[in-house]
Design a protein around this motif. Structure first.
Motif, PDB file in Angstrom:
ATOM      1  N   ALA A 122     -35.150  86.482   9.913  1.00 16.00           N
ATOM      2  CA  ALA A 122     -33.969  85.692  10.286  1.00 16.00           C
ATOM      3  C   ALA A 122     -32.803  86.587  10.686  1.00 16.00           C
ATOM      4  CB  ALA A 122     -33.567  84.770   9.136  1.00 16.00           C
ATOM      5  N   THR A 123     -32.524  87.596   9.884  1.00 16.67           N
ATOM      6  CA  THR A 123     -31.377  88.460  10.175  1.00 16.67           C
ATOM      7  C   THR A 123     -31.686  89.447  11.304  1.00 16.67           C
ATOM      8  OG1 THR A 123     -32.021  89.977   8.392  1.00 16.67           O
ATOM      9  CG2 THR A 123     -30.409  88.265   7.861  1.00 16.67           C
ATOM     10  N   GLY A 124     -32.884  89.987  11.309  1.00 20.09           N
ATOM     11  CA  GLY A 124     -33.239  90.959  12.349  1.00 20.09           C
ATOM     12  C   GLY A 124     -33.276  90.349  13.737  1.00 20.09           C
ATOM     13  N   THR A 125     -33.827  89.145  13.850  1.00 20.93           N
ATOM     14  CA  THR A 125     -33.881  88.512  15.172  1.00 20.93           C
ATOM     15  C   THR A 125     -32.515  88.018  15.627  1.00 20.93           C
ATOM     16  OG1 THR A 125     -34.679  86.450  14.165  1.00 20.93           O
ATOM     17  CG2 THR A 125     -36.338  87.912  15.148  1.00 20.93           C
ATOM     18  N   MET A 126     -31.615  87.723  14.705  1.00 20.63           N
ATOM     19  CA  MET A 126     -30.234  87.393  15.100  1.00 20.63           C
ATOM     20  C   MET A 126     -29.587  88.624  15.734  1.00 20.63           C
ATOM     21  SD  MET A 126     -27.529  85.589  15.559  1.00 20.63           S
ATOM     22  CE  MET A 126     -27.772  84.031  14.755  1.00 20.63           C
ATOM     23  N   LEU A 127     -29.731  89.774  15.095  1.00 23.56           N
ATOM     24  CA  LEU A 127     -29.166  91.004  15.643  1.00 23.56           C
ATOM     25  C   LEU A 127     -29.807  91.344  16.992  1.00 23.56           C
ATOM     26  CD1 LEU A 127     -27.408  93.526  15.521  1.00 23.56           C
ATOM     27  CD2 LEU A 127     -29.157  94.578  14.057  1.00 23.56           C
ATOM     28  N   LEU A 128     -31.127  91.277  17.059  1.00 22.72           N
ATOM     29  CA  LEU A 128     -31.821  91.578  18.315  1.00 22.72           C
ATOM     30  C   LEU A 128     -31.474  90.568  19.410  1.00 22.72           C
ATOM     31  CD1 LEU A 128     -35.328  92.649  16.977  1.00 22.72           C
ATOM     32  CD2 LEU A 128     -33.526  94.126  17.924  1.00 22.72           C
ATOM     33  N   GLY A 129     -31.307  89.303  19.026  1.00 20.99           N
ATOM     34  CA  GLY A 129     -30.913  88.282  20.002  1.00 20.99           C
ATOM     35  C   GLY A 129     -29.541  88.552  20.580  1.00 20.99           C
ATOM     36  N   GLY A 130     -28.606  88.965  19.738  1.00 20.47           N
ATOM     37  CA  GLY A 130     -27.274  89.327  20.223  1.00 20.47           C
ATOM     38  C   GLY A 130     -27.331  90.527  21.157  1.00 20.47           C
ATOM     39  N   ALA A 184     -29.914  91.383  22.916  1.00 21.83           N
ATOM     40  CA  ALA A 184     -30.569  90.918  24.147  1.00 21.83           C
ATOM     41  C   ALA A 184     -29.561  90.215  25.058  1.00 21.83           C
ATOM     42  CB  ALA A 184     -31.746  89.996  23.809  1.00 21.83           C
ATOM     43  N   LEU A 185     -28.641  89.445  24.476  1.00 16.14           N
ATOM     44  CA  LEU A 185     -27.593  88.821  25.289  1.00 16.14           C
ATOM     45  C   LEU A 185     -26.714  89.893  25.941  1.00 16.14           C
ATOM     46  CD1 LEU A 185     -26.458  85.826  23.053  1.00 16.14           C
ATOM     47  CD2 LEU A 185     -27.621  85.688  25.263  1.00 16.14           C
ATOM     48  N   LEU A 186     -26.375  90.915  25.172  1.00 15.83           N
ATOM     49  CA  LEU A 186     -25.557  91.999  25.708  1.00 15.83           C
ATOM     50  C   LEU A 186     -26.267  92.703  26.866  1.00 15.83           C
ATOM     51  CD1 LEU A 186     -22.971  93.772  25.357  1.00 15.83           C
ATOM     52  CD2 LEU A 186     -24.381  95.255  23.915  1.00 15.83           C
ATOM     53  N   LEU A 187     -27.573  92.891  26.712  1.00 11.18           N
ATOM     54  CA  LEU A 187     -28.364  93.576  27.737  1.00 11.18           C
ATOM     55  C   LEU A 187     -28.826  92.637  28.846  1.00 11.18           C
ATOM     56  CD1 LEU A 187     -30.457  95.842  25.347  1.00 11.18           C
ATOM     57  CD2 LEU A 187     -28.482  96.501  26.751  1.00 11.18           C
ATOM     58  N   ARG A 188     -28.411  91.367  28.740  1.00  5.05           N
ATOM     59  CA  ARG A 188     -28.706  90.344  29.746  1.00  5.05           C
ATOM     60  C   ARG A 188     -30.198  90.087  29.870  1.00  5.05           C
ATOM     61  NH1 ARG A 188     -26.308  91.654  34.892  1.00  5.05           N
ATOM     62  NH2 ARG A 188     -26.430  89.445  35.253  1.00  5.05           N
ATOM     63  N   SER A 189     -30.875  90.058  28.740  1.00  4.91           N
ATOM     64  CA  SER A 189     -32.316  89.850  28.703  1.00  4.91           C
ATOM     65  C   SER A 189     -32.667  88.395  28.383  1.00  4.91           C
ATOM     66  CB  SER A 189     -32.940  90.747  27.633  1.00  4.91           C
ATOM     67  OG  SER A 189     -34.298  90.416  27.422  1.00  4.91           O
ATOM     68  N   ARG A 190     -33.677  87.892  29.062  1.00 10.47           N
ATOM     69  CA  ARG A 190     -34.152  86.529  28.826  1.00 10.47           C
ATOM     70  C   ARG A 190     -34.769  86.381  27.437  1.00 10.47           C
ATOM     71  NH1 ARG A 190     -39.689  87.044  29.513  1.00 10.47           N
ATOM     72  NH2 ARG A 190     -40.274  88.747  30.880  1.00 10.47           N
ATOM     73  N   HIS A 191     -35.097  87.492  26.795  1.00  9.35           N
ATOM     74  CA  HIS A 191     -35.697  87.437  25.459  1.00  9.35           C
ATOM     75  C   HIS A 191     -34.723  86.935  24.395  1.00  9.35           C
ATOM     76  CE1 HIS A 191     -39.274  89.277  26.991  1.00  9.35           C
ATOM     77  NE2 HIS A 191     -38.600  90.310  27.446  1.00  9.35           N
ATOM     78  N   ALA A 192     -33.440  86.861  24.750  1.00 10.73           N
ATOM     79  CA  ALA A 192     -32.441  86.373  23.798  1.00 10.73           C
ATOM     80  C   ALA A 192     -32.771  84.968  23.317  1.00 10.73           C
ATOM     81  CB  ALA A 192     -31.047  86.404  24.436  1.00 10.73           C
ATOM     82  N   VAL A 193     -33.226  84.103  24.212  1.00  6.97           N
ATOM     83  CA  VAL A 193     -33.536  82.715  23.836  1.00  6.97           C
ATOM     84  C   VAL A 193     -34.645  82.696  22.783  1.00  6.97           C
ATOM     85  CG1 VAL A 193     -34.400  80.490  24.654  1.00  6.97           C
ATOM     86  CG2 VAL A 193     -32.730  81.754  26.024  1.00  6.97           C
ATOM     87  N   ALA A 194     -35.716  83.424  23.010  1.00  3.98           N
ATOM     88  CA  ALA A 194     -36.831  83.438  22.052  1.00  3.98           C
ATOM     89  C   ALA A 194     -36.406  84.055  20.723  1.00  3.98           C
ATOM     90  CB  ALA A 194     -38.019  84.201  22.640  1.00  3.98           C
ATOM     91  N   LEU A 195     -35.691  85.161  20.765  1.00  2.00           N
ATOM     92  CA  LEU A 195     -35.264  85.815  19.529  1.00  2.00           C
ATOM     93  C   LEU A 195     -34.337  84.924  18.704  1.00  2.00           C
ATOM     94  CD1 LEU A 195     -34.669  89.364  21.007  1.00  2.00           C
ATOM     95  CD2 LEU A 195     -36.322  88.794  19.203  1.00  2.00           C
ATOM     96  N   LEU A 196     -33.402  84.266  19.353  1.00  2.00           N
ATOM     97  CA  LEU A 196     -32.473  83.407  18.623  1.00  2.00           C
ATOM     98  C   LEU A 196     -33.142  82.123  18.140  1.00  2.00           C
ATOM     99  CD1 LEU A 196     -29.314  84.101  20.782  1.00  2.00           C
ATOM    100  CD2 LEU A 196     -29.755  84.879  18.439  1.00  2.00           C
ATOM    101  N   THR A 197     -34.182  81.674  18.841  1.00  2.00           N
ATOM    102  CA  THR A 197     -34.971  80.536  18.355  1.00  2.00           C
ATOM    103  C   THR A 197     -35.703  80.921  17.071  1.00  2.00           C
ATOM    104  OG1 THR A 197     -35.252  79.652  20.589  1.00  2.00           O
ATOM    105  CG2 THR A 197     -36.832  78.919  18.913  1.00  2.00           C
ATOM    106  N   VAL A 198     -36.337  82.083  17.080  1.00  2.00           N
ATOM    107  CA  VAL A 198     -37.043  82.563  15.881  1.00  2.00           C
ATOM    108  C   VAL A 198     -36.060  82.704  14.725  1.00  2.00           C
ATOM    109  CG1 VAL A 198     -38.273  84.543  14.885  1.00  2.00           C
ATOM    110  CG2 VAL A 198     -38.922  83.671  17.136  1.00  2.00           C
TER     111      VAL A 198
END
Length: 149
Positions: A71-79, A81-95
């Motif tokens: 939960a905490t790791g994917t929140m950080l990675l999702g953020g 990913a948003l900074l890096l403009r990656s589409r993976h942000a949606v999946a990471l923040l969903t997880v």
């Protein structure tokens, strides 16, 4: 670059979006640090723990600790990913949001924490859920508007 576009002409989002992304990264970093300290230091990581807190922490199942880390790791990675403009942000923040729902769902349904500590223990978990939902909404908005690829 004043209009929120990069040199390549792709939208990078308005200033408020970039500020929110930085705040999400900070939130994710704080959550990851809290997770790490709690998993390494135990119940006392968040201040003086009661006997109840120590007993509750000691009986947490292993999957719960893994879920907390996810939960905490994917929140950080999702953020990030948003900074890096990656589409993976949606999946990471969903997880992240699903993991938070599992974590707190189990905690409040399978333990007596509400009976022992009262309803005020719900406030911070509800804040965490709200921020997770808002982060996911922001990622979907960024995807629709072309701020992430």
């Amino acid at each position: 670059m004043r209009d929120g576009r990069t040199n390549e002409g792709r939208a990078r989002g308005p200033w408020w979006y970039r500020v929110l992304v930085l705040l999400l990264i900070l939130w994710g970093a704080m959550g990851s640090y809290a997770c790490y300290t709690q998993l390494t230091a135990g119940a006392d990581a968040m201040g003086a723990a009661s006997d109840y807190d120590r007993a509750l922490f000691a009986r947490l199942p292993g999957w719960y600790r893994l879920d907390y880390s996810i939960a905490t790791g994917t929140m950080l990675l999702g953020g990030l990913a948003l900074l890096l403009r990656s589409r993976h942000a949606v999946a990471l923040l969903t997880v992240s949001l699903v993991a938070v729902m599992i974590q707190f769902g189990w905690m409040f349904a399978m333990t007596d924490i509400l009976a022992v500590k009262g309803p005020y223990v719900l406030y911070f978990p509800l804040l965490i859920l709200a921020i997770g939902a808002l982060a996911l909404h922001l990622a979907h908005l960024a995807r629709r508007r072309g701020w992430i690829a």
